[in-house]
Design a protein around this motif. Structure first.
Motif, mmCIF file in Angstrom:
data_model
loop_
_atom_site.group_PDB
_atom_site.id
_atom_site.type_symbol
_atom_site.label_atom_id
_atom_site.label_comp_id
_atom_site.label_asym_id
_atom_site.label_seq_id
_atom_site.Cartn_x
_atom_site.Cartn_y
_atom_site.Cartn_z
ATOM 1 N N VAL A 195 0.860 -1.180 0.000
ATOM 2 C CA VAL A 195 0.000 0.000 0.000
ATOM 3 C C VAL A 195 0.898 1.232 0.000
ATOM 4 O O VAL A 195 2.111 1.122 0.129
ATOM 5 N N VAL A 211 -9.642 2.617 5.447
ATOM 6 C CA VAL A 211 -9.150 1.760 4.371
ATOM 7 C C VAL A 211 -7.793 2.250 3.880
ATOM 8 O O VAL A 211 -7.601 3.434 3.606
ATOM 9 N N SER A 212 -6.853 1.340 3.737
ATOM 10 C CA SER A 212 -5.513 1.688 3.284
ATOM 11 C C SER A 212 -5.541 2.121 1.815
ATOM 12 O O SER A 212 -6.332 1.621 1.028
ATOM 13 N N THR A 238 -4.182 2.399 -2.053
ATOM 14 C CA THR A 238 -3.389 1.642 -3.006
ATOM 15 C C THR A 238 -3.107 2.435 -4.277
ATOM 16 O O THR A 238 -2.538 1.906 -5.227
ATOM 17 N N VAL A 264 -2.461 -5.620 -0.156
ATOM 18 C CA VAL A 264 -2.642 -5.722 1.295
ATOM 19 C C VAL A 264 -1.264 -5.583 1.935
ATOM 20 O O VAL A 264 -0.243 -5.812 1.300
ATOM 21 N N TYR A 283 -8.764 -1.013 8.852
ATOM 22 C CA TYR A 283 -9.002 -1.183 7.418
ATOM 23 C C TYR A 283 -10.484 -0.989 7.075
ATOM 24 O O TYR A 283 -11.017 -1.633 6.157
ATOM 25 N N TYR A 320 -9.011 -3.195 -1.148
ATOM 26 C CA TYR A 320 -9.218 -1.866 -0.585
ATOM 27 C C TYR A 320 -9.906 -0.938 -1.583
ATOM 28 O O TYR A 320 -10.707 -0.084 -1.202
ATOM 29 N N ARG A 358 -13.467 1.067 -0.957
ATOM 30 C CA ARG A 358 -13.622 2.498 -1.251
ATOM 31 C C ARG A 358 -14.734 2.732 -2.275
ATOM 32 O O ARG A 358 -15.473 3.716 -2.186
ATOM 33 N N ARG A 380 -8.130 -8.941 6.998
ATOM 34 C CA ARG A 380 -8.532 -7.553 6.744
ATOM 35 C C ARG A 380 -10.039 -7.382 6.833
ATOM 36 O O ARG A 380 -10.521 -6.388 7.374
#
Length: 325
Positions: free
Chosen positions: A28, A142-143, A145, A171, A222, A283, A287, A314
């Motif tokens: 990420v 949420v991470s 990317t 991830v 997350y 992720y 989103r 996650r």
């Protein structure tokens, strides 16, 4: 590598000046600071809204630099570093004197890894030191990317953003406790348990709790804005349609076995049959549900083998304490 050489030089200068740089890794995007600058490291916590007791990861440019940052490196740790670095594996070892306690959450252990991304490695080389970096998002959310995810969430709170394109793994790294004679997996991630066990020639435990605090252990992590509810595989369609009938704007992760099903829901994401593709997109999918205005997400857990273990981890964290309908 999409970032220009001049941008990497500017980003390295920002780090030297005590600023924060968002940069891509294979997992990420990270929010980076000079690992030896306590004030800069503390600013990461402020920007993210992250509890100061929650440790960070120190990113270094190669396994040859490991002894500069840690102490008491075991033969097992060196073997794992040799086999999996650069790559999505983080080793927890005894903290060396260069690492401030601000970066470790006050612990005498530190998490270290070598990222496998050309932009990240170029930044580390240009900077010439270690970069402390958690994911470049608000704590618990949420991470990111993509660079666009970083800009949308942190905006002007970051001094410089390096765009290296979408992250390939999607991830976070696997975190392994390498402080003792028997290693264990503290957070499943981009390196699978099976691959680790094949190299070590022994089974590895994945304890639900640990004496060592590491990133990603918060009960809710997350997490998108929508509430995530996990159900049994065969109940995904029925639970999603019931929630939609009750007035929710439902997003549903449709498992591969239901690929032909027509689901009455606000938004549907077809889960890729390959776990690598699912991890890469996870992720972004979460989103997307938020962007489409969903208030509830229905999902089931994949088989917990290979990258499925990391995905399941996650999704459980995204669901928080409530994990079933």
């Amino acid at each position: 590598m999409t970032a220009r050489t001049s941008d990497i030089g500017k980003a390295a200068g920002v780090l030297r000046a005590g600023g924060l740089v968002a940069f891509p890794t294979e997992t990420v995007y990270g929010l980076g600071a000079n690992a030896e600058d306590s004030a800069a490291v503390s600013r990461i916590f402020q920007v993210k809204g992250r509890p100061p007791s929650h440790p960070l990861i120190v990113h270094i440019g190669g396994a040859e630099h490991l002894d500069d940052w840690v102490e008491d490196v075991s033969a097992t740790a060196r073997l794992l570093a040799e086999r999996f670095w650069p790559g999505p594996l983080t080793l927890v070892l005894r903290r060396g004197p260069r690492v401030p306690l601000e970066a470790t959450g006050g612990l005498e252990t530190v998490a270290v890894r070598v990222p496998d991304h050309p932009v990240a490695l170029a930044l580390l080389s240009a900077f010439g030191g270690g970069v402390t970096a958690p994911s470049a998002n608000r704590f618990g959310s949420v991470s990111p990317t993509t660079a666009e995810h970083v800009c949308a969430e942190l905006s002007d709170a970051v001094d410089f953003v390096l765009d290296g394109g979408p992250c390939e793994v999607g991830v976070e790294s696997t975190i392994v406790d390498a402080t003792g004679e028997i290693p264990s997996i503290l957070r499943p991630g981009g390196v699978t348990r099976e691959d680790l066990e094949a190299v070590l020639g022994r089974p590895l435990a994945v304890p639900s709790t640990s004496r060592i605090r590491v990133p990603g252990q918060h009960p809710s992590h997350y997490a998108p804005r929508a509430r995530v509810v996990l159900v049994e595989l065969e109940k995904v369609v029925a639970e999603a349609e019931l929630a939609q009938e009750l007035g929710h704007r439902v997003g549903v992760f449709l498992p591969p076995s239901f690929a032909e099903a027509a689901v009455k829901a606000h938004a549907v994401v077809a889960v890729p049959p390959l776990m690598a593709a699912y991890a890469r997109g996870l992720y972004g999918f979460l989103r997307e549900f938020d962007q489409q205005g969903c208030d509830l997400i229905i999902a089931s857990l994949p088989e917990e083998e290979g990258l499925g273990l990391a995905i399941a981890n996650r999704l459980r964290r995204a669901a928080g304490p409530r994990i079933s309908a």
